[in-house]
Design an enzyme around this catalytic site. Sequence first.
Site, PDB file in Angstrom:
ATOM      1  N   CYS A 130       0.825  -1.199   0.000  1.00 48.45           N
ATOM      2  CA  CYS A 130       0.000   0.000   0.000  1.00 48.45           C
ATOM      3  C   CYS A 130       0.864   1.256   0.000  1.00 48.45           C
ATOM      4  O   CYS A 130       2.007   1.240   0.456  1.00 48.45           O
ATOM      5  CB  CYS A 130      -0.935   0.083   1.204  1.00 48.45           C
ATOM      6  SG  CYS A 130      -1.920  -1.403   1.441  1.00 48.45           S
ATOM      7  N   LYS A 190       4.649  -3.524  -6.950  1.00 60.47           N
ATOM      8  CA  LYS A 190       6.063  -3.348  -7.274  1.00 60.47           C
ATOM      9  C   LYS A 190       6.938  -3.434  -6.037  1.00 60.47           C
ATOM     10  O   LYS A 190       8.057  -3.913  -6.078  1.00 60.47           O
ATOM     11  CB  LYS A 190       6.238  -1.992  -7.962  1.00 60.47           C
ATOM     12  CG  LYS A 190       7.646  -1.693  -8.441  1.00 60.47           C
ATOM     13  CD  LYS A 190       7.997  -2.532  -9.641  1.00 60.47           C
ATOM     14  CE  LYS A 190       9.390  -2.257 -10.161  1.00 60.47           C
ATOM     15  NZ  LYS A 190       9.825  -3.335 -11.069  1.00 60.47           N
TER      16      LYS A 190
HETATM   17  O1  M6R Z   1      12.327  -4.276  -4.645  1.00 62.23           O
HETATM   18  P1  M6R Z   1      12.938  -5.645  -4.521  1.00 62.23           P
HETATM   19  O2  M6R Z   1      13.970  -5.905  -5.553  1.00 62.23           O
HETATM   20  O3  M6R Z   1      13.427  -5.937  -3.136  1.00 62.23           O
HETATM   21  O4  M6R Z   1      11.741  -6.637  -4.786  1.00 62.23           O
HETATM   22  C1  M6R Z   1      11.908  -8.019  -4.612  1.00 62.23           C
HETATM   23  C2  M6R Z   1      10.857  -8.768  -5.390  1.00 62.23           C
HETATM   24  O5  M6R Z   1       9.576  -8.466  -4.915  1.00 62.23           O
HETATM   25  C3  M6R Z   1      10.938  -8.428  -6.876  1.00 62.23           C
HETATM   26  O6  M6R Z   1      12.213  -8.683  -7.369  1.00 62.23           O
HETATM   27  C4  M6R Z   1       9.915  -9.236  -7.684  1.00 62.23           C
HETATM   28  O7  M6R Z   1      10.193 -10.598  -7.600  1.00 62.23           O
HETATM   29  C5  M6R Z   1       9.944  -8.749  -9.124  1.00 62.23           C
HETATM   30  N1  M6R Z   1       9.121  -7.579  -9.262  1.00 62.23           N
HETATM   31  C6  M6R Z   1       9.532  -9.787 -10.082  1.00 62.23           C
HETATM   32  O8  M6R Z   1       9.605  -9.323 -11.392  1.00 62.23           O
END
Ligand code: M6R
Length: 601
Positions: free
Chosen positions: A2, A596
């Site tokens: 959120c 995201k």
């Molecule tokens: O912001 P972060 O890199 O820590 O996020 C980790 C995961 O949530 C992120 O890499 C997610 O797996 C991707 N959006 C997938 O494409």
Amino acid sequence: MCGIVAYHGPSPALPSLLSGLSRLEYRGYDSVGLALSTAGGERLTIHRAAGRLAALLEVLPDDGTDCSIGIGHTRWATHGAPTESNAHPHLDCAGAVAVVHNGTIDNAVELRAQLAATGHTVVTDVDTEIVAHLIEDQLIRRAGRDLAQLAAAVAAAVGQLQGSWALAVTAVGVPGVVLARHRSPLLVAETSDALLASSDTLGFSGEIVAVREVRDGEIVTLGPDRELSWYDRHGRYIGLPAPLDVHVEHTGTDLQGAPDYTSKEINDQPAAARRLIDRLIGSVPDGTLPAALGVPVPAAVRLVACGSSAYAAQVTAHVLATACGVPARVVTASEHTTDLDDAGTLTVAFSQSGETADVLAARDTWRGPWLAITNNPHSSLARSCDAVLDLGCGPELGVAATKSFTAQVIAGSVFALSVGAARATVDPDQLQQWVDILIGLPDRLAASEALARPVAARLATELADRPGWIYVSRGAGVPYAYEGALKLKELAYRWVEALPAGELKHGPIALVQAGTPVVLIQAQPAARLAVNACELASRGAQIITVGGTNAVLPAVLPSIEPPWGPLEATVALQHLAREMASALGHDVDRPRNLAKSVTVE
Ligand code: M6R
């Protein structure tokens, strides 16, 4: 997850709130809502919609223009379905206290029962509603209703909570907004005439003159005439914390002719890779990157991350262990445990957003030096680590990680090679060969992009209806199989098994039948992979080789496999997933059920 925003100033709050929420949708887009209040708090109105901001715009009446106080929320559902009635803001029994919340209340069930026993009517399934009723309870005990009383009520209410929260609260009769934070990010900004709050700097609009971070346990009030008051966890007034060293600017959010952000961000990769390599490559031969970043040259490395970032961490661990003689292990952040608190080890956190709650929880748990490899040098993770390696690849607005993944692999590999040079565990000629391969990477990414895109489109049309897929590779290629499979899952909503090719015969090959698509990413040992391809083809699998210009899905790989493996294949796999999503009519940038930035544990 959120995103929350707040505004208190002399102008209508609505434009600032809408603009902030549009940029915070990356944090969740299940529902959206606002509370608007007149300057003295005489009139409080609530507007909510299921779905994205566009849905709220359709139901917003024109009567918000005289409201100069507001709070807003974009939701990733945790407690309760993504409906209009479960959308924030949440209200108390009288509809006089409005609350928006990022985080989760772990003791919501107990508190709900207590509230019901004392006569409150809790109407939604959402944990946040509990907070509104707790504040109502506290306000009833206090004489009068002003900003200080609301702040005291919020402080007492959050004292009963367990879990995580960034809260913005306003109430009838109160000329302002109260903020509270515990383990969820929350920032306050000042313009020349207004006070703003947001989950991150993307939520701020206008000419920002200062940004300050609300720290765990603090309560902050946004009062009339830009009166900003800060209280510690005991309710004692404290001075304002020093402004953060951030420059708020919303650039790189133009599609530049691309059909969607994911497509644009796939195309951004060669340029982003070039910038990063140009910035870092000089520190490889002389091993100076750890010192330049301000971390010790490690004898062992622990890497922590989630999702795509964890696959970039796996690539980096492979480079450290196989090419640089440095023991390295990857820990999935959500599975970190206290028994791994090895204080002598360098921990490298990979996080595109720098706001991933599981990674921040590991940060709270483990001691020793920490390096953040992130695309957000102003994030909670960056602020809490000893050193930051900024990916600098520009905003990534598609939910699927694309250019941030490529950049993480480059940054992690360069860091690993620089450590190897510093420890003199890599032969200098060998090191130079890898440096040369890295320097050629942006061109190979661009060439792979051009080759793969039309083929991926054709394959997507042919294979869109295949429900189950398998992604395999070997050695340094395995993390790319995981990453490619994750892209297909999140964009095309397909069941995908991803594994080292050698593991197929230990069970998963039973899934293969006539026409099962098996994506096979070229890597060393190529001969073993070729044998696996034969085993699969003889059982009717449709083999999609990736990597090499003669592959079914082409990508331009270097003639010698570097220790970071077939990174160029990622571009082809990104295109395949994106084209599949398009062929199936899915929202490429905003896949279902996702956000995201994953700010809940
Ligand atoms: O912001 P972060 O890199 O820590 O996020 C980790 C995961 O949530 C992120 O890499 C997610 O797996 C991707 N959006 C997938 O494409």
